[in-house]
Design an enzyme around this catalytic site. Structure first.
Site, PDB file in Angstrom:
ATOM      1  N   TRP A 103      36.680  35.861  37.780  1.00  0.00           N
ATOM      2  CA  TRP A 103      37.020  37.249  38.448  1.00  0.00           C
ATOM      3  C   TRP A 103      37.896  37.249  39.711  1.00  0.00           C
ATOM      4  O   TRP A 103      38.725  38.041  39.930  1.00  0.00           O
ATOM      5  CB  TRP A 103      35.711  38.018  38.413  1.00  0.00           C
ATOM      6  CG  TRP A 103      35.242  38.605  37.218  1.00  0.00           C
ATOM      7  CD1 TRP A 103      33.944  37.815  36.440  1.00  0.00           C
ATOM      8  CD2 TRP A 103      35.766  39.386  36.149  1.00  0.00           C
ATOM      9  NE1 TRP A 103      33.882  38.522  35.293  1.00  0.00           N
ATOM     10  CE2 TRP A 103      34.992  39.382  35.236  1.00  0.00           C
ATOM     11  CE3 TRP A 103      37.275  39.922  36.121  1.00  0.00           C
ATOM     12  CZ2 TRP A 103      35.322  40.132  33.863  1.00  0.00           C
ATOM     13  CZ3 TRP A 103      37.246  40.673  34.905  1.00  0.00           C
ATOM     14  CH2 TRP A 103      36.405  40.614  33.878  1.00  0.00           C
ATOM     15  N   ASP A 173      34.325  42.501  45.271  1.00  0.00           N
ATOM     16  CA  ASP A 173      34.185  42.815  43.950  1.00  0.00           C
ATOM     17  C   ASP A 173      32.731  42.479  43.580  1.00  0.00           C
ATOM     18  O   ASP A 173      32.368  41.631  43.063  1.00  0.00           O
ATOM     19  CB  ASP A 173      34.807  42.080  43.025  1.00  0.00           C
ATOM     20  CG  ASP A 173      34.836  42.469  41.520  1.00  0.00           C
ATOM     21  OD1 ASP A 173      33.761  43.375  41.257  1.00  0.00           O
ATOM     22  OD2 ASP A 173      35.558  41.819  40.772  1.00  0.00           O
ATOM     23  N   LYS A 197      27.414  47.147  34.663  1.00  0.00           N
ATOM     24  CA  LYS A 197      26.313  45.806  34.840  1.00  0.00           C
ATOM     25  C   LYS A 197      25.028  46.506  35.248  1.00  0.00           C
ATOM     26  O   LYS A 197      24.059  46.312  34.765  1.00  0.00           O
ATOM     27  CB  LYS A 197      26.818  44.765  35.651  1.00  0.00           C
ATOM     28  CG  LYS A 197      27.946  43.897  34.608  1.00  0.00           C
ATOM     29  CD  LYS A 197      29.333  44.047  34.894  1.00  0.00           C
ATOM     30  CE  LYS A 197      30.247  43.140  34.030  1.00  0.00           C
ATOM     31  NZ  LYS A 197      31.404  43.010  34.610  1.00  0.00           N
TER      32      LYS A 197
END
Ligand code: PLP
Length: 361
Positions: A103, A173, A197
């Site tokens: 990511w 993030d 999530k």
């Protein structure tokens, strides 16, 4: 027979049963409104109340200071990978990025379209198995901001500390560990997270931004990604993802009832310990991440004999332990144990893994 099902998928992930029950309860007639929450105007009093309450509850849960804006946007964390440089460059030409895995790399690739990216630290030479210590970071004084991923969802590496970037804004993030542990929001310039999530269904992206960092976006910034414009319009410059915001609000209520982030964090520590202690005690399984940087949310592990992978997954499925297959870039297995995964789920997984080991070890 009502067999318990535990979903270890990385996202969209398990929601609290209370959230799903409330959705079912209110689906056809939202609190006496006579229609579904999906069918009401985002500018009507009823939905404005839903959005306002969600924001207030999130502020309370994360103790978000008053000089921070909370936005509920669309476009996912991926959209924010572009929105961050567009909003935060503010006349500068480069930004610092820490590369701890998949990511991070996605964020770097996106930012590279807008500015010069300086890799301030990277764990790539060790296969992304650890979080580089602050002493390894080479920050640039003239960087517009510093970006990192506090929890790498695929690699299972989590920072147990918040970096110090001085007066340069820190951007995180936090998609896969937001609300899972207490953090001091005032240490960050921007926090962003896709909802799917730890917050709710896919479709809404939470952005928490310090007010003084808004208002100087690149001219070509799409209106929907302009922090100042969205803040001025209460995230309703265009139609917000109303149903997802509503569900996120239900999760926030649920977290408050559970005692807030502090209590949820204790629970997460216990769940992760149960699984890692077992992995450490076993010669049959191994986990690739440096001990001190292990994620509490995403636990990658491998069977030492990978020929047993298919059988492991098949038997796990039969036991109601779903979606344990690791990400294609890493292989092996991954158990995602976000906030809504109950302790019983992790205990059931450990029991199964122990039995599987006894049968095949
Ligand atoms: C899941 C995830 C993303 C992707 O989010 P989208 O909402 O699909 O754009 C980005 N970053 C991290 C850390 C994630 O876990």
């Amino acid at each position: 027979m009502n067999k318990a099902i535990y979903n270890f998928g990385p996202g969209p992930a398990m929601l609290y049963p209370e959230v799903l029950r409330a959705v079912r309860e209110e689906l056809l007639d939202f609190r006496g409104y006579g229609a579904s929450v999906m069918e009401m105007s985002h500018r009507g009093a009823e939905f404005m109340e839903v959005a306002k309450t969600a924001e207030a509850d999130l502020r309370e849960l994360m103790r978000i200071p008053a000089d921070y804006k909370v936005l509920f946007l669309q476009g996912g964390a991926t959209g924010q990978c572009a929105a961050a440089p567009m909003n935060l460059l503010r006349g500068k030409t480069s930004a610092d990025y820490v590369n701890t895995g998949y990511w991070s790399q996605r964020a770097i690739a996106e930012a590279s379209k807008y500015c010069e990216v300086n890799i301030a630290a990277s764990s790539e030479h060790k296969n992304f198995s650890y979080a580089p210590a602050q002493s390894e970071w080479r920050l640039k004084k003239d960087a517009a901001y510093v970006h990192y991923v506090p929890n790498e969802t695929i690699g299972g590496v989590e920072f147990q500390w918040v970096p110090d970037t001085g007066s340069v804004p820190l951007v995180a993030d936090m998609s896969s560990n937001i609300l899972s542990r207490e953090i001091d929001v005032s240490r960050f310039g921007v926090i962003y997270a896709g909802a799917q999530k730890n917050i709710g269904p896919a479709g809404v992206t939470v952005v928490i931004v310090r007010e003084d960092l808004t208002g100087d976006a690149l001219k070509r910034t799409p209106a929907i990604f302009d922090y100042a414009l969205q803040a001025k319009n209460d995230s309703m410059f265009n139609t917000p993802p109303t149903f997802a915001v509503y569900c996120a609000g239900l999760t926030f209520k649920c977290l408050k009832k559970l005692g807030g982030v502090k209590e949820v964090e204790k629970h997460n520590i216990a769940k992760a310990k149960l699984l890692y202690d077992f992995l450490d005690s076993s010669a049959f399984y191994r986990t690739p991440v440096e001990k001190r940087d292990r994620s509490r949310m995403n636990v990658p592990f491998f069977l030492r004999d990978e020929r047993l992978n298919d059988e492991f997954l098949e038997h796990a499925n039969e036991r109601g332990l779903l979606h344990l297959k690791g990400h294609r870039v890493l292989g092996g297995m991954r158990a995602s144990i976000y906030n809504a995964m109950p302790g019983e789920g992790v205990a059931a997984l450990v029991d199964f893994m122990r039995e599987f080991e006894t049968r095949h070890g």
